[in-house]
Design a protein around this motif. Structure first.
Motif, PDB file in Angstrom:
ATOM      1  N   ASP A 310      -3.450   2.953 -12.360  1.00 54.07           N
ATOM      2  CA  ASP A 310      -2.710   1.874 -12.996  1.00 54.07           C
ATOM      3  C   ASP A 310      -1.489   1.478 -12.180  1.00 54.07           C
ATOM      4  OD1 ASP A 310      -4.339   1.596 -15.306  1.00 54.07           O
ATOM      5  OD2 ASP A 310      -3.428   3.379 -16.171  1.00 54.07           O
ATOM      6  N   LYS A 311      -1.338   2.058 -10.990  1.00 51.47           N
ATOM      7  CA  LYS A 311      -0.165   1.786 -10.150  1.00 51.47           C
ATOM      8  C   LYS A 311      -0.579   1.029  -8.893  1.00 51.47           C
ATOM      9  CE  LYS A 311       2.335   5.885 -11.720  1.00 51.47           C
ATOM     10  NZ  LYS A 311       2.976   7.169 -11.312  1.00 51.47           N
ATOM     11  N   ILE A 312      -0.025  -0.165  -8.720  1.00 50.57           N
ATOM     12  CA  ILE A 312      -0.391  -0.971  -7.562  1.00 50.57           C
ATOM     13  C   ILE A 312       0.036  -0.301  -6.256  1.00 50.57           C
ATOM     14  CG2 ILE A 312       1.713  -2.389  -7.530  1.00 50.57           C
ATOM     15  CD1 ILE A 312      -0.144  -4.808  -6.901  1.00 50.57           C
ATOM     16  N   ALA A 313       1.096   0.503  -6.293  1.00 48.91           N
ATOM     17  CA  ALA A 313       1.556   1.201  -5.088  1.00 48.91           C
ATOM     18  C   ALA A 313       0.471   2.118  -4.520  1.00 48.91           C
ATOM     19  CB  ALA A 313       2.817   2.001  -5.387  1.00 48.91           C
ATOM     20  N   ASP A 314      -0.452   2.570  -5.381  1.00 52.08           N
ATOM     21  CA  ASP A 314      -1.508   3.481  -4.927  1.00 52.08           C
ATOM     22  C   ASP A 314      -2.543   2.804  -4.051  1.00 52.08           C
ATOM     23  OD1 ASP A 314      -0.320   5.554  -6.302  1.00 52.08           O
ATOM     24  OD2 ASP A 314      -1.655   5.410  -8.051  1.00 52.08           O
ATOM     25  N   VAL A 315      -2.539   1.464  -3.996  1.00 52.31           N
ATOM     26  CA  VAL A 315      -3.534   0.767  -3.174  1.00 52.31           C
ATOM     27  C   VAL A 315      -2.871  -0.074  -2.083  1.00 52.31           C
ATOM     28  CG1 VAL A 315      -5.241   0.765  -5.037  1.00 52.31           C
ATOM     29  CG2 VAL A 315      -3.698  -1.200  -4.776  1.00 52.31           C
ATOM     30  N   LEU A 316      -1.570   0.112  -1.884  1.00 51.68           N
ATOM     31  CA  LEU A 316      -0.842  -0.603  -0.844  1.00 51.68           C
ATOM     32  C   LEU A 316      -0.429   0.357   0.265  1.00 51.68           C
ATOM     33  CD1 LEU A 316       1.565  -2.683  -3.120  1.00 51.68           C
ATOM     34  CD2 LEU A 316      -0.360  -3.612  -1.819  1.00 51.68           C
TER      35      LEU A 316
END
Length: 323
Positions: A310-316
């Motif tokens: 649920d965290k966008i930082a995990d895919v950036l």
């Protein structure tokens, strides 16, 4: 030693994105859809009162054009200009920018996939968008249910409300628990809040939900289909509670489109926001754009669903705070 044992979660994150990009490009190559690249900086901005753009000053020679440029919030306008010039089915995969949209699930800089199909309507494009999401999920061994439902029927089934005829007071009642300040909110704002607060969070995570045929007042850049009531020929695709894509049977009436841009700027004035420069180059050719359907899809949202986070930082590679 097996080199694969040394692959870090960070590298896996980068590999996952690269594999998805390859899948997208193969998906469209197999269908004869051309990849194109359009400008990131534009003299025109996005008039949508719910979206804020980044701007940048240009210091070159005055003959080069407008001094003030805007970072694109999507590649929509230049892609439509290409369609008007006869390029045919096309797509772009690239970075877009939205000011102020930062948080656990938003990054001001993100990747958007946008594509157009000539001679298609929104219902046909909806099926292709579903197929692409299903192909992406298959990469990580997931299969999901697909539910397609009309906007009006969804509200009737889940909330017992007719979104096309209920008055504002009826729309506000299910949201009473959230203590939302009503000042300045329109009927469409309350409809949007019902989706984001009541309907969207309840969508099952292992389900693609597609909503189609919206109220005419929410047409954005879509055609309006005459009838009683008239409906906007657009759709939104959700995977679980996440909105992934927004598609239209595209409007190609320049007079009507100008009216919508001007209406957006009027709303911006009412909210104390800056008016945005209208894309005159788009309006000059919009009448030549062929009958088509287009859709924009958020790549980070899709990657988040594929990774189960649920965290966008995990895919950036680097979120905004570390860019």
């Amino acid at each position: 030693m097996d080199a694969t044992n040394n692959i870090t979660p960070f590298r896996l994150r980068l590999q996952g994105r690269a594999k998805l990009y390859a899948l997208i490009r193969n998906f469209f190559a197999d269908r004869g859809v051309l990849e194109v690249e359009t400008p990131i900086l534009s003299a025109a901005g996005n008039t949508d009162p719910n979206i804020e753009s980044f701007n940048a000053p240009f210091h070159g020679h005055v003959d080069a054009g407008s001094r003030e440029r805007w970072l694109r919030t999507s590649p929509e306008y230049p892609l439509k200009r290409l369609l008007a010039d006869g390029v045919g089915d096309c797509y772009e995969l690239g970075r877009v920018f939205r000011n102020g949209e930062a948080g656990e699930r938003h990054n001001p800089e993100f990747t958007m996939l946008e594509w157009y199909r000539v001679g298609w309507n929104h219902r046909q494009l909806m099926e292709e968008a579903i197929a692409l999401v299903e192909a992406a999920l298959a990469m990580v061994g997931r299969r999901v249910e697909v539910v397609i439902e009309g906007y009006r029927q969804l509200f009737l089934d889940e909330l017992g409300l007719d979104p096309l005829h209920a008055d504002i007071e009826e729309l506000r009642k299910p949201l009473a628990q959230y203590g939302i300040e009503p000042s300045g909110l329109t009927r469409d704002d309350w409809l949007d809040l019902l989706i984001t607060h009541k309907l969207q969070p309840a969508f099952p995570r292992d389900r693609i939900t597609v909503i189609h045929d919206y109220p005419a007042s929410q047409s954005a850049l879509a055609r309006i289909r005459p009838g009683e009531p008239p409906l906007a020929e657009r759709f939104e695709l959700y995977l679980g509670p996440y909105e992934l894509a927004n598609g239209y049977h595209e409007l190609n009436d320049a007079v009507e489109q100008r009216s919508r841009f001007e209406r957006d700027n009027a709303r911006r004035r009412e909210r104390g926001l800056r008016e945005m420069p209208i894309d005159e180059q788009l309006l000059a050719v919009l009448g030549r754009m062929p009958d088509c359907a287009g859709v924009a899809m958020g790549i980070e949202r899709l990657l988040m669903c594929m990774a189960g986070t649920d965290k966008i930082a995990d895919v950036l590679a680097f979120p905004f705070s570390k860019a």
